[in-house]
Design a protein around this motif. Sequence first.
Motif, mmCIF file in Angstrom:
data_model
loop_
_atom_site.group_PDB
_atom_site.id
_atom_site.type_symbol
_atom_site.label_atom_id
_atom_site.label_comp_id
_atom_site.label_asym_id
_atom_site.label_seq_id
_atom_site.Cartn_x
_atom_site.Cartn_y
_atom_site.Cartn_z
ATOM 1 N N SER A 37 0.834 -1.209 0.000
ATOM 2 C CA SER A 37 0.000 0.000 0.000
ATOM 3 C C SER A 37 0.868 1.258 0.000
ATOM 4 C CB SER A 37 -0.944 -0.003 1.212
ATOM 5 O OG SER A 37 -0.236 0.205 2.421
ATOM 6 N N ILE A 38 1.996 1.194 0.705
ATOM 7 C CA ILE A 38 2.932 2.330 0.707
ATOM 8 C C ILE A 38 3.541 2.500 -0.679
ATOM 9 C CG2 ILE A 38 5.118 3.171 1.653
ATOM 10 C CD1 ILE A 38 4.363 1.674 4.270
ATOM 11 N N GLU A 39 3.931 1.380 -1.282
ATOM 12 C CA GLU A 39 4.543 1.394 -2.611
ATOM 13 C C GLU A 39 3.576 1.938 -3.659
ATOM 14 O OE1 GLU A 39 7.638 -1.747 -4.597
ATOM 15 O OE2 GLU A 39 5.716 -2.530 -3.944
ATOM 16 N N LEU A 40 2.284 1.640 -3.480
ATOM 17 C CA LEU A 40 1.265 2.047 -4.451
ATOM 18 C C LEU A 40 0.549 3.335 -4.056
ATOM 19 C CD1 LEU A 40 -0.319 -1.485 -5.043
ATOM 20 C CD2 LEU A 40 1.187 -0.247 -6.613
ATOM 21 N N ASN A 41 0.937 3.894 -2.904
ATOM 22 C CA ASN A 41 0.298 5.112 -2.400
ATOM 23 C C ASN A 41 -1.208 4.900 -2.219
ATOM 24 O OD1 ASN A 41 0.385 7.767 -1.460
ATOM 25 N ND2 ASN A 41 -0.080 8.628 -3.481
ATOM 26 N N ALA A 42 -1.560 3.738 -1.687
ATOM 27 C CA ALA A 42 -2.969 3.396 -1.469
ATOM 28 C C ALA A 42 -3.398 3.804 -0.064
ATOM 29 C CB ALA A 42 -3.175 1.897 -1.667
ATOM 30 N N LYS A 43 -4.631 4.232 0.058
ATOM 31 C CA LYS A 43 -5.148 4.668 1.358
ATOM 32 C C LYS A 43 -5.484 3.482 2.260
ATOM 33 C CE LYS A 43 -7.190 8.864 -0.616
ATOM 34 N NZ LYS A 43 -8.463 9.584 -0.904
ATOM 35 N N HIS A 44 -5.900 2.388 1.642
ATOM 36 C CA HIS A 44 -6.319 1.223 2.420
ATOM 37 C C HIS A 44 -5.708 -0.044 1.813
ATOM 38 C CE1 HIS A 44 -9.352 3.944 4.047
ATOM 39 N NE2 HIS A 44 -9.733 4.206 2.809
ATOM 40 N N ILE A 45 -5.522 -1.045 2.638
ATOM 41 C CA ILE A 45 -5.111 -2.345 2.114
ATOM 42 C C ILE A 45 -6.363 -3.101 1.673
ATOM 43 C CG2 ILE A 45 -3.069 -2.431 3.598
ATOM 44 C CD1 ILE A 45 -4.546 -4.525 5.313
ATOM 45 N N PRO A 46 -6.228 -4.080 0.779
ATOM 46 C CA PRO A 46 -7.400 -4.854 0.351
ATOM 47 C C PRO A 46 -8.024 -5.617 1.519
ATOM 48 C CG PRO A 46 -5.542 -5.218 -1.124
ATOM 49 C CD PRO A 46 -5.010 -4.483 0.059
ATOM 50 N N ASP A 47 -9.328 -5.815 1.435
ATOM 51 C CA ASP A 47 -10.014 -6.619 2.446
ATOM 52 C C ASP A 47 -9.564 -8.072 2.329
ATOM 53 O OD1 ASP A 47 -11.487 -4.472 3.386
ATOM 54 O OD2 ASP A 47 -13.123 -4.812 1.962
ATOM 55 N N TYR A 48 -9.440 -8.720 3.467
ATOM 56 C CA TYR A 48 -9.189 -10.163 3.457
ATOM 57 C C TYR A 48 -9.816 -10.774 4.699
ATOM 58 C CZ TYR A 48 -5.318 -9.334 6.788
ATOM 59 O OH TYR A 48 -4.570 -8.967 7.875
ATOM 60 N N ASN A 49 -10.221 -12.026 4.563
ATOM 61 C CA ASN A 49 -10.822 -12.717 5.700
ATOM 62 C C ASN A 49 -10.678 -14.221 5.509
ATOM 63 O OD1 ASN A 49 -13.085 -12.440 3.580
ATOM 64 N ND2 ASN A 49 -13.938 -13.940 4.994
ATOM 65 N N CYS A 50 -10.793 -14.941 6.598
ATOM 66 C CA CYS A 50 -10.764 -16.402 6.546
ATOM 67 C C CYS A 50 -12.195 -16.917 6.533
ATOM 68 C CB CYS A 50 -10.001 -16.979 7.737
ATOM 69 S SG CYS A 50 -8.209 -16.792 7.595
ATOM 70 N N LEU A 51 -12.578 -17.554 5.434
ATOM 71 C CA LEU A 51 -13.907 -18.147 5.339
ATOM 72 C C LEU A 51 -14.031 -19.286 6.346
ATOM 73 C CD1 LEU A 51 -16.633 -18.358 3.950
ATOM 74 C CD2 LEU A 51 -15.555 -19.702 2.140
ATOM 75 N N LYS A 52 -12.969 -20.065 6.448
ATOM 76 C CA LYS A 52 -12.789 -21.054 7.504
ATOM 77 C C LYS A 52 -11.338 -20.967 7.935
ATOM 78 C CE LYS A 52 -16.279 -24.628 6.620
ATOM 79 N NZ LYS A 52 -16.477 -26.103 6.515
ATOM 80 N N GLN A 53 -10.970 -21.774 8.900
ATOM 81 C CA GLN A 53 -9.601 -21.739 9.416
ATOM 82 C C GLN A 53 -8.576 -21.992 8.321
ATOM 83 O OE1 GLN A 53 -8.828 -24.736 12.373
ATOM 84 N NE2 GLN A 53 -6.810 -23.931 12.909
ATOM 85 N N ASP A 54 -8.969 -22.762 7.305
ATOM 86 C CA ASP A 54 -8.016 -23.152 6.264
ATOM 87 C C ASP A 54 -8.242 -22.452 4.931
ATOM 88 O OD1 ASP A 54 -10.388 -24.380 5.649
ATOM 89 O OD2 ASP A 54 -9.582 -26.403 5.470
ATOM 90 N N CYS A 55 -9.020 -21.372 4.909
ATOM 91 C CA CYS A 55 -9.315 -20.705 3.637
ATOM 92 C C CYS A 55 -9.251 -19.191 3.785
ATOM 93 C CB CYS A 55 -10.695 -21.116 3.128
ATOM 94 S SG CYS A 55 -11.177 -20.301 1.591
ATOM 95 N N LEU A 56 -8.328 -18.580 3.052
ATOM 96 C CA LEU A 56 -8.119 -17.134 3.085
ATOM 97 C C LEU A 56 -8.572 -16.524 1.765
ATOM 98 C CD1 LEU A 56 -6.705 -14.603 4.442
ATOM 99 C CD2 LEU A 56 -4.648 -15.307 3.200
ATOM 100 N N ILE A 57 -9.410 -15.490 1.834
ATOM 101 C CA ILE A 57 -9.909 -14.811 0.635
ATOM 102 C C ILE A 57 -9.438 -13.358 0.647
ATOM 103 C CG2 ILE A 57 -11.934 -14.130 -0.702
ATOM 104 C CD1 ILE A 57 -13.473 -16.402 0.492
#
Length: 414
Positions: A37-57
């Motif tokens: 985000s610093i490199e791209l001058n972005a205000k926010h990082i992309p959203d991410y979450n774990c759908l389950k313990q073994d799955c990251l989106i």
Amino acid sequence: MDVSDWVIQCPKYTTFRINILKPFNSKKLQETLVNQSIELNAKHIPDYNCLKQDCLILSQWDEDVGVETSGIEVVVDAACAAAVLRGAHVFAPAVMSLTPNCKAGMKVDIYGDLEGKCKRGLKVPYDGEKLYVGTGILKMSRFELFDNGVQPKGIAIHTLLPASKLPVVNETMYPKGYLLLQNLPSIVCSWVLNAQADEYILDMCAAPGNKTTHLGEMSKNKAFIIAIDKTPQKVLKIQEKCEAHGVTCVTPYCFDSTKCCSEDSSGINGGPPFPPDSFDKILLDAPCSGLGQRPQLGKKVMSLNMLKSYTIVQKKLMTNAVKLLKPGGRLVYSTCTTTVDENEALVSWALEKFPNLKLIPAEPFHGGPGLPGVGLSDEQRVLVQRFGPEIDELRLVEEKYRDHIGFFIAAFSK
């Protein structure tokens, strides 16, 4: 949206499977996104979450995030271009052309060769059909890539931002076997089978071992899993993947799964073929036309005879799977294609062919229902999962679960 338009687009989400047998450092992911985000001058990082313990989106960067293009063109093959759109760096063997004045450390624009006609080592701008897929920093000189007589290895271009605006996150951030780039429907497929301790499980078409290792991880290495592929090199890859993931409950065999059931077999321990009624659960992730893969950048032409050949093999595999499944057992059938013949029609055929087979809910549901009017009733098509552009009132699906690759999952009991 028509499926033919949908498959050439890049999904808006990236999914990773987290190996629950190993500790996962989420702070490392957070730090990576913050640095980008610093490199791209972005205000926010992309959203991410774990759908389950073994799955990251992970989702895309905000629409206003961008990077200035350089005007310096590097052409890569279509497969690499698709990977860049999904957030990958460019590895050296995929680079096809680079102008002579390029030096390591320069910003370059990455283009995919859509026709497969760019000659490796081309020194002038490529005038064939191409697609801009991202911008990055060149890590190798032209001499290293083309002129020193040695097959180049390693990262040739560090991707800054894909044209898809997906974050540049990949498996290399963690030790091998900790994190695996895997499409959400493929992860869901293993959830549907739901491997548990002490179960005898058969993965009939196991290469490259992604689902095999997932099943082992789910069972905490307490299931008894047999993985089959008919190509020796692919079986070796399955073994290597199991070792990297710390999966110790898998026994791989090189064998043709269309012939893996035999009345004359003495038991499971001797390897295939196996006697009927041997397995508690069977995964048949069938070889298919692969028309659900996204984004499809190259010009893929498949004859009608080739398409028909897949259903012939799928029916042979299904016949063996039904025989090998124990009464009361669970069989999961899946493909990464969008054709009706390989999906809904295959399920309809199986239910008619094998009266002892019952369609059951392919839970947990994250995909939509099967297509209407192609062999399954509404009561049946709501039991399967189809991932694609279709929106069906029978089961509405959130975009973050729907916008992945084309995929199909059906579950049966015997």
